[in-house]
Design an enzyme around this catalytic site. Structure first.
Site, PDB file in Angstrom:
ATOM      1  N   GLU A 173       0.828  -1.225   0.000  1.00 37.22           N
ATOM      2  CA  GLU A 173       0.000   0.000   0.000  1.00 37.22           C
ATOM      3  C   GLU A 173       0.853   1.262   0.000  1.00 37.22           C
ATOM      4  OE1 GLU A 173      -3.072  -0.222   3.037  1.00 37.22           O
ATOM      5  OE2 GLU A 173      -4.123  -1.780   1.909  1.00 37.22           O
ATOM      6  N   GLU A 292      -5.250  -8.409  -0.465  1.00 33.36           N
ATOM      7  CA  GLU A 292      -5.986  -8.136   0.782  1.00 33.36           C
ATOM      8  C   GLU A 292      -7.445  -7.926   0.408  1.00 33.36           C
ATOM      9  OE1 GLU A 292      -4.608  -5.195   3.622  1.00 33.36           O
ATOM     10  OE2 GLU A 292      -2.522  -5.625   3.115  1.00 33.36           O
TER      11      GLU A 292
END
Ligand code: AHR
Length: 515
Positions: A173, A292
């Site tokens: 991320e 995710e």
């Protein structure tokens, strides 16, 4: 009674599921590692401190690949802290979750745990506070056989054979301001490219995933993927995607509809990745790693749910208790992944134990299954094979998925959401067929007629429904089976024509064998 028709042909496929589509995720976060999968002294712990009760549930859940060690945690992690004699390992502050990290579990313990759980390890490298040098050293430590400083250090630490880790994530991320040393797409793209080059020079057999957007609602979504792939296209096989479904608005129809946004997200990332390929006139296709995904909102926004003061070790944080309703939305996500198996070649349920997880434990006590455990276990057990192009004719409803507390006031109109969401998977080896069906109608049963073309005569092998009169029902230590699958009765088969009635707000799985 609502009615729906489904039609598919055994010869018309979306693609074949990759085993890695059924992965999960372990982060040094809360009680996922410590007190979850790893608890020396627990009555069920083996000689390595791995909880056998958790391992048994993991095997039943059926993940195939396990991402580690983060997550946000990895962006501040020095992997060297987690190897070598345990008594020499440093305790450090973790700035992702404001805890103290004891480092008594690290890369080697994780690989051992993966072997015990019979899953493939997937390792993320730190491209936040660190870069290519630390990443290439980790690949050398893990995968180089012998005769160099890092490979011999692994041997000295007790792991004579190389770990042979194939799947590597280039950071986590990196588009998010919450990340330690987050970056612009240009900055990240350059760092990821150089790290990838060196990692692969050490081990040419590895596969690499570049960071995509940490959510479809990121302001940089689309432009981020475009620029990152501009830098990494020649060096990566995958681009990552993350999604957490939420019900902040307490709007059940919209919550059940929102997995369809996952379908859109995937289509959009494929379009951007293929646009980068087109600019190069390249036939290479970047695959998607949805590394995710889950439902997560109750323990997300309030700082008290994410952070416990005083830098504790392994505090109970992000311990989302999943309801029946969550399992339905989660099941919708399973169907979205199956229906994009041509491009989504890896996916990780985030996470595995205690932290937004299908498996809960009490430290020193028992382990049990949350509601979302069941759709995942069924998908992993029965969803392998050739996913078929299913034509679904279902009545629809209008929903609006939005976050009333979102900083950006995001609003996604979802007109004409079909009540029925379906994936059909053919098992080419046996001639069998699996159907995954989400009935999103809250008030009425649904009669479904299925025309399974090209299958010849089928017979029902097993059929299950997951439903509860109370959509807010949950499992707990004292009522671990409250939300669990029951037999789905009344499935009839006449040749390749299948009929069944689905309860309101239900997740259903039926398996057919060649008669
Ligand atoms: O899974 C929990 C967190 O969600 C991860 O650490 C991070 O990558 C994401 O924002």
């Amino acid at each position: 009674m609502r009615k729906a028709q489904v039609m598919f042909d055994r010869d018309f496929a979306i693609g074949h599921t990759d085993p890695r589509l059924f992965g999960a995720f372990v982060e040094h976060l809360g009680r996922c590692v410590y007190g979850g999968m790893f608890e020396p002294g627990h009555p069920t712990a083996d000689e390595k401190g791995f909880r056998r009760d958790v391992l048994a549930l993991v095997k039943e859940l059926g993940p195939t690949i396990m991402r580690y060690p983060g997550g946000n945690f990895v962006s501040g992690y020095n992997w060297e802290d987690g190897v070598g004699p345990v008594e020499d390992r440093p305790v450090k502050l973790d700035l992702a979750w404001f805890t103290s990290e004891p480092n008594t579990f690290g890369t080697n313990e994780f690989v051992d745990w993966c072997r015990a759980a019979e899953v493939e390890p997937m390792i993320a490298v730190n491209l936040g506070t660190r870069a290519g040098d630390a990443a290439r050293n980790l690949v050398e430590y893990c995968n180089h056989p012998r005769g160099t400083y890092w490979s011999d250090l692994r041997r000295k630490h007790g792991w004579e054979q190389p770990h042979g880790i194939k799947f590597w994530c280039l950071g986590n991320e990196m588009d998010g301001p919450w990340q330690m040393e987050y970056k612009t797409a240009t900055q990240y793209g350059l760092v990821a490219k150089e790290a990838a080059k060196m990692m692969r020079w050490i081990d040419p057999t590895i596969e690499l995933a570049a960071c995509g957007s940490s959510g479809r609602n990121m302001p940089t979504f689309g432009r981020w993927e475009d620029e990152v792939l501009e830098h990494t296209f020649e060096h990566a096989e995958f681009i990552s995607l993350h999604t957490y479904f939420n019900n902040y608005a307490q709007d059940t129809p919209a919550f059940l509809a929102c997995p369809d946004l996952m379908d859109q997200f995937i289509d959009e990332v494929v379009a951007v990745a293929d646009g980068v390929a087109a600019r190069r006139r390249s036939k290479k296709r970047i695959m998607l790693s949805f590394d995710e995904w889950n439902v997560w909102y109750r323990t997300r926004r309030r700082r008290e749910d994410r952070v416990k003061e005083g830098w504790p070790i392994a505090p109970p944080i992000l311990e989302e208790i999943y309801s029946m309703e969550d399992a339905l939305t989660f099941g919708g996500g399973c169907i979205s992944l199956l229906n994009h198996c041509d491009r989504v070649k890896a996916a990780c349920l985030a996470q595995l134990v205690n932290v937004i997880a299908p498996i809960m434990t009490e430290t020193g006590g028992p382990a049990w299954r949350q509601s979302i455990f069941h759709p995942f276990a069924q998908m992993s057990r029965l969803g392998r094979g050739k996913v078929l192009q299913a034509k679904v004719e279902s009545e629809t409803y209008d929903a609006s998925y939005y976050d009333p507390r979102g900083a950006q006031d995001l609003y996604f109109p979802m007109p004409q959401t079909p009540y029925l969401k379906v994936a059909a998977v053919a098992d080419e080896a046996t001639g069998g067929l699996s159907l995954f069906m989400l009935n999103r109608c809250l008030g009425q049963e649904m009669e479904v007629s299925i025309d399974a073309r090209g299958f010849g005569r089928l017979a029902v092998a097993e059929a299950h429904e997951l439903r509860h009169d109370d959509l807010k029902a949950v499992n707990s230590k004292d009522a671990p089976e409250n939300v669990s699958p029951k037999p789905l009765d009344g499935v009839s088969v006449d040749g390749g024509k299948i009929r069944m009635t689905l309860k309101p707000a239900s997740w259903n799985v039926a398996r057919f064998s060649a008669a």
